[in-house]
Design an enzyme around this catalytic site. Structure first.
Site, short mmCIF file in Angstrom:
data_model
loop_
_atom_site.label_atom_id
_atom_site.label_comp_id
_atom_site.label_asym_id
_atom_site.label_seq_id
_atom_site.Cartn_x
_atom_site.Cartn_y
_atom_site.Cartn_z
N CYS A 15 0.88 -1.16 0.00
CA CYS A 15 0.00 0.00 0.00
C CYS A 15 0.91 1.21 0.00
O CYS A 15 1.56 1.50 1.00
CB CYS A 15 -0.91 0.02 1.23
SG CYS A 15 -1.93 1.52 1.27
N CYS B 12 -0.37 4.29 2.61
CA CYS B 12 -0.37 4.15 4.07
C CYS B 12 -0.13 2.69 4.43
O CYS B 12 0.97 2.21 4.30
CB CYS B 12 -1.68 4.66 4.65
SG CYS B 12 -3.14 3.87 3.92
N SER B 13 -1.18 1.99 4.82
CA SER B 13 -1.02 0.57 5.14
C SER B 13 -2.33 -0.18 4.95
O SER B 13 -2.71 -0.98 5.79
CB SER B 13 -0.51 0.42 6.57
OG SER B 13 -1.43 1.00 7.48
N CYS B 14 -3.03 0.07 3.86
CA CYS B 14 -4.28 -0.63 3.58
C CYS B 14 -4.00 -2.13 3.54
O CYS B 14 -3.10 -2.59 2.84
CB CYS B 14 -4.88 -0.16 2.26
SG CYS B 14 -5.40 1.56 2.33
#
Length: 150
Positions: free
Chosen positions: A55, A58-60
């Protein structure tokens, strides 16, 4: 949860077709759904191609299937290098992909999350789903490693 999804796909050809066609529904059929897993896409590793998930924003991450994301998944260096130099990232995880094999990077986001269907290890013919699931790791479903070998 994801290991059970992968094991079912490895042992049930009809489920695998469904999973690759409509991952959200196929995964929900196993009871794994919810926030951050509403829209899923499954990509399959094959002898010709290897998939890696990142991602970049961000950190999906598909929590209903993979649980809590690893700290490295959220790090800026992983997020940027996975796109720029995916083979180098894979080597750092101990995964050496031959040059002739294509590496595809999939960018997870708030609208669509990815799960890698690792290649089924040789020598696992006739194994039940429970035993197969023990070969599947979170890292293999992100694509930084292969499934464990028996």
């Amino acid at each position: 949860n994801g290991a059970r999804v992968v094991a079912r796909a490895w042992s049930d050809p009809k489920y695998k077709v469904w999973l690759l066609r409509d991952a959200t529904a196929a995964i929900a059929d196993m009871g794994y759904q919810g926030r951050q897993g509403e829209h899923m896409n499954v990509v399959e590793n094959t002898p010709q191609g290897h998939n890696l998930v990142v991602c970049t924003l961000c950190s999906c991450y598909p929590r209903p299937v993979l649980g809590i994301p690893p700290a490295w998944y959220k790090r800026r260096d992983y997020r940027s290098r996975a796109v720029r130099e995916p083979r180098a990232i894979l080597r750092e995880f101990g995964t050496d992909i031959p040059e002739k094999k294509q590496v595809r990077v999939h960018d997870s986001n708030a609208d669509l999350r990815y799960l890698v269907l690792p290649q089924r290890p040789d020598g696992t013919e006739g194994w039940d789903q429970e035993r197969l699931a023990r070969l599947v790791t979170r890292d293999s479903m992100i694509g930084v490693t292969a499934a464990r070998t028996p």
